[in-house]
Design a protein around this motif. Structure first.
Motif, PDB file in Angstrom:
ATOM      1  N   THR A 177       0.818  -1.211   0.000  1.00 14.48           N
ATOM      2  CA  THR A 177       0.000   0.000   0.000  1.00 14.48           C
ATOM      3  C   THR A 177       0.849   1.256   0.000  1.00 14.48           C
ATOM      4  O   THR A 177       0.603   2.196  -0.784  1.00 14.48           O
ATOM      5  CB  THR A 177      -0.943   0.013   1.217  1.00 14.48           C
ATOM      6  OG1 THR A 177      -1.765  -1.166   1.193  1.00 14.48           O
ATOM      7  CG2 THR A 177      -1.833   1.246   1.201  1.00 14.48           C
ATOM      8  N   VAL A 178       1.852   1.314   0.874  1.00 15.53           N
ATOM      9  CA  VAL A 178       2.711   2.507   0.938  1.00 15.53           C
ATOM     10  C   VAL A 178       3.479   2.688  -0.369  1.00 15.53           C
ATOM     11  O   VAL A 178       3.644   3.813  -0.847  1.00 15.53           O
ATOM     12  CB  VAL A 178       3.672   2.412   2.146  1.00 15.53           C
ATOM     13  CG1 VAL A 178       4.714   3.534   2.094  1.00 15.53           C
ATOM     14  CG2 VAL A 178       2.886   2.481   3.456  1.00 15.53           C
ATOM     15  N   GLU A 179       3.923   1.593  -0.952  1.00 15.13           N
ATOM     16  CA  GLU A 179       4.643   1.691  -2.225  1.00 15.13           C
ATOM     17  C   GLU A 179       3.749   2.207  -3.343  1.00 15.13           C
ATOM     18  O   GLU A 179       4.240   2.780  -4.325  1.00 15.13           O
ATOM     19  CB  GLU A 179       5.229   0.332  -2.607  1.00 15.13           C
ATOM     20  CG  GLU A 179       6.433  -0.074  -1.747  1.00 15.13           C
ATOM     21  CD  GLU A 179       7.000  -1.425  -2.138  1.00 15.13           C
ATOM     22  OE1 GLU A 179       6.340  -2.141  -2.942  1.00 15.13           O
ATOM     23  OE2 GLU A 179       8.094  -1.783  -1.651  1.00 15.13           O
ATOM     24  N   SER A 180       2.441   2.008  -3.204  1.00 16.09           N
ATOM     25  CA  SER A 180       1.514   2.469  -4.248  1.00 16.09           C
ATOM     26  C   SER A 180       1.200   3.962  -4.138  1.00 16.09           C
ATOM     27  O   SER A 180       0.634   4.547  -5.057  1.00 16.09           O
ATOM     28  CB  SER A 180       0.203   1.670  -4.166  1.00 16.09           C
ATOM     29  OG  SER A 180      -0.557   2.046  -3.023  1.00 16.09           O
ATOM     30  N   LEU A 181       1.565   4.579  -3.019  1.00 15.55           N
ATOM     31  CA  LEU A 181       1.318   6.009  -2.845  1.00 15.55           C
ATOM     32  C   LEU A 181       2.302   6.832  -3.648  1.00 15.55           C
ATOM     33  O   LEU A 181       3.448   6.439  -3.854  1.00 15.55           O
ATOM     34  CB  LEU A 181       1.443   6.383  -1.362  1.00 15.55           C
ATOM     35  CG  LEU A 181       0.506   5.707  -0.357  1.00 15.55           C
ATOM     36  CD1 LEU A 181       0.834   6.170   1.063  1.00 15.55           C
ATOM     37  CD2 LEU A 181      -0.949   5.989  -0.684  1.00 15.55           C
ATOM     38  N   THR A 253       6.385   1.358  10.080  1.00 18.26           N
ATOM     39  CA  THR A 253       7.643   0.815   9.563  1.00 18.26           C
ATOM     40  C   THR A 253       7.872   1.247   8.126  1.00 18.26           C
ATOM     41  O   THR A 253       8.967   1.685   7.750  1.00 18.26           O
ATOM     42  CB  THR A 253       7.631  -0.722   9.633  1.00 18.26           C
ATOM     43  OG1 THR A 253       7.436  -1.120  10.994  1.00 18.26           O
ATOM     44  CG2 THR A 253       8.949  -1.295   9.132  1.00 18.26           C
ATOM     45  N   GLU A 254       6.824   1.136   7.304  1.00 17.29           N
ATOM     46  CA  GLU A 254       6.962   1.460   5.887  1.00 17.29           C
ATOM     47  C   GLU A 254       7.144   2.960   5.649  1.00 17.29           C
ATOM     48  O   GLU A 254       7.938   3.375   4.792  1.00 17.29           O
ATOM     49  CB  GLU A 254       5.749   0.942   5.104  1.00 17.29           C
ATOM     50  CG  GLU A 254       5.604  -0.567   5.117  1.00 17.29           C
ATOM     51  CD  GLU A 254       6.843  -1.273   4.599  1.00 17.29           C
ATOM     52  OE1 GLU A 254       7.429  -0.794   3.604  1.00 17.29           O
ATOM     53  OE2 GLU A 254       7.242  -2.295   5.193  1.00 17.29           O
ATOM     54  N   LEU A 255       6.432   3.789   6.402  1.00 16.33           N
ATOM     55  CA  LEU A 255       6.577   5.234   6.230  1.00 16.33           C
ATOM     56  C   LEU A 255       7.920   5.731   6.752  1.00 16.33           C
ATOM     57  O   LEU A 255       8.481   6.702   6.224  1.00 16.33           O
ATOM     58  CB  LEU A 255       5.429   5.967   6.935  1.00 16.33           C
ATOM     59  CG  LEU A 255       4.062   5.850   6.250  1.00 16.33           C
ATOM     60  CD1 LEU A 255       2.990   6.519   7.084  1.00 16.33           C
ATOM     61  CD2 LEU A 255       4.094   6.459   4.840  1.00 16.33           C
ATOM     62  N   GLU A 256       8.445   5.065   7.773  1.00 18.87           N
ATOM     63  CA  GLU A 256       9.777   5.446   8.275  1.00 18.87           C
ATOM     64  C   GLU A 256      10.854   5.055   7.273  1.00 18.87           C
ATOM     65  O   GLU A 256      11.890   5.719   7.185  1.00 18.87           O
ATOM     66  CB  GLU A 256      10.019   4.805   9.635  1.00 18.87           C
ATOM     67  CG  GLU A 256       9.229   5.485  10.757  1.00 18.87           C
ATOM     68  CD  GLU A 256       9.479   4.868  12.122  1.00 18.87           C
ATOM     69  OE1 GLU A 256       9.976   3.717  12.171  1.00 18.87           O
ATOM     70  OE2 GLU A 256       9.180   5.531  13.135  1.00 18.87           O
ATOM     71  N   LYS A 257      10.633   3.965   6.543  1.00 17.71           N
ATOM     72  CA  LYS A 257      11.568   3.615   5.461  1.00 17.71           C
ATOM     73  C   LYS A 257      11.600   4.729   4.433  1.00 17.71           C
ATOM     74  O   LYS A 257      12.665   5.112   3.932  1.00 17.71           O
ATOM     75  CB  LYS A 257      11.131   2.310   4.787  1.00 17.71           C
ATOM     76  CG  LYS A 257      11.363   1.049   5.597  1.00 17.71           C
ATOM     77  CD  LYS A 257      10.891  -0.164   4.809  1.00 17.71           C
ATOM     78  CE  LYS A 257      11.028  -1.445   5.618  1.00 17.71           C
ATOM     79  NZ  LYS A 257      10.514  -2.617   4.864  1.00 17.71           N
ATOM     80  N   PHE A 258      10.419   5.255   4.100  1.00 16.66           N
ATOM     81  CA  PHE A 258      10.332   6.358   3.142  1.00 16.66           C
ATOM     82  C   PHE A 258      11.041   7.592   3.673  1.00 16.66           C
ATOM     83  O   PHE A 258      11.744   8.299   2.945  1.00 16.66           O
ATOM     84  CB  PHE A 258       8.864   6.678   2.857  1.00 16.66           C
ATOM     85  CG  PHE A 258       8.658   8.000   2.169  1.00 16.66           C
ATOM     86  CD1 PHE A 258       8.990   8.160   0.831  1.00 16.66           C
ATOM     87  CD2 PHE A 258       8.139   9.089   2.867  1.00 16.66           C
ATOM     88  CE1 PHE A 258       8.811   9.396   0.201  1.00 16.66           C
ATOM     89  CE2 PHE A 258       7.960  10.316   2.246  1.00 16.66           C
ATOM     90  CZ  PHE A 258       8.295  10.469   0.900  1.00 16.66           C
ATOM     91  N   GLU A 259      10.885   7.846   4.975  1.00 14.02           N
ATOM     92  CA  GLU A 259      11.512   9.014   5.580  1.00 14.02           C
ATOM     93  C   GLU A 259      13.034   8.929   5.513  1.00 14.02           C
ATOM     94  O   GLU A 259      13.707   9.924   5.251  1.00 14.02           O
ATOM     95  CB  GLU A 259      11.052   9.146   7.031  1.00 14.02           C
ATOM     96  CG  GLU A 259      11.569  10.410   7.711  1.00 14.02           C
ATOM     97  CD  GLU A 259      10.988  10.566   9.102  1.00 14.02           C
ATOM     98  OE1 GLU A 259      11.190  11.638   9.707  1.00 14.02           O
ATOM     99  OE2 GLU A 259      10.322   9.632   9.584  1.00 14.02           O
TER     100      GLU A 259
END
Length: 264
Positions: A177-181, A253-259
């Motif tokens: 989901t996060v990767e699709s944003l 976890t996924e949004l912190e990877k993006f950060e």
């Protein structure tokens, strides 16, 4: 005598067959097994915490509920459990102590008990305590207890595997989901999560949009995508904004990877 044993084996087989197709809460499983075996059953972890138990009606006493309030196994049982990795069968106390506080002597005499370890991945992870009063465990009873341990061990392992599967599925869902944003939606999502401290709270879409230099429609779109994936739940508060609650902890976890690496 033999007919009674056969009937108990059949009953255990029915429980085993049901557990193979349906998840049975461990507390309910203990109740079924307690009724079949006619003894108290306690499931406990390596720290002595009782996570499921059942008491046979014939062995109820004024202190039993009080002794189970803390959900902790008495220390002397844990000392035995920790002393070895093998089953301890047919142990006996002629004048047993009460398991509750400073009561002293138990209401019942002649306590017979057995402690069986439960292993997972070759490690002792839990144990089962069987207790009966007045009538000792016969050799047939000991066989039934061994069988009961196998049923409980298999059910616990299956539930752990199902839990691991669910956790793995939740992690994968958050990642996809996060990767699709879009880049802007990820920025908006991260800002929203920080605003609610990664738990729950109210946010104002215009304020988030201004903070992240994105359009309010981008913020709204990010929320809708996260909610459709059941990563969050939202509720409109009108002029007060939007109430947001995190449903999947892997979102952080996924949004912190993006950060850490926004252009990955």
């Amino acid at each position: 005598m033999m007919d009674g044993i056969v009937d108990k084996i059949r009953s255990l087989n029915m429980v085993f067959g049901k557990s193979a197709t349906t998840v049975i809460p461990l507390e309910a499983l203990c109740q079924k097994l307690c009724k079949i075996l006619g003894c108290n059953i306690y499931l406990f972890d390596n720290e002595g915490h009782i996570f499921a138990c059942a008491v046979a009606p014939v062995f109820l006493c004024p202190y039993i509920e009080c002794s189970l309030l803390q959900k902790e196994l008495p220390g002397y049982y844990m000392e035995l459990f920790n002393s070895q990795d093998q089953s301890m069968v047919g142990l006996y106390e002629e004048d047993p102590r009460c398991t509750y506080g400073d009561v002293g002597r138990c209401t019942f005499q002649n306590r017979y008990y057995s402690i069986y370890p439960i292993f997972s991945m070759l490690k002792k992870t839990a144990g089962i305590l069987f207790i009966r009063y007045e009538n000792q465990f016969s050799e047939a009873d000991k066989v039934l207890c061994e069988y009961t341990c196998a049923i409980v061990s298999i059910e616990m392992l299956r539930q752990e595997q199902e839990k691991a599967t669910v956790l793995s599925s939740q992690a994968a869902k958050a990642k996809v989901t996060v990767e699709s944003l879009s880049f802007s939606e990820k920025k908006a999502s991260r800002a929203i999560m920080r605003e609610i401290d990664w738990k729950c709270g109210e946010v104002f879409l215009n304020a988030i949009a201004s903070q992240t230099y994105t359009a309010p429609s981008t913020v709204s779109g990010a929320l809708k995508k996260l909610e459709l994936a059941t990563l969050i739940s939202t509720k409109s508060r009108g002029v007060k904004g939007m109430y947001v609650e995190v449903r999947n902890p892997n979102l952080r976890t996924e949004l912190e990877k993006f950060e850490r690496n926004p252009h990955a």
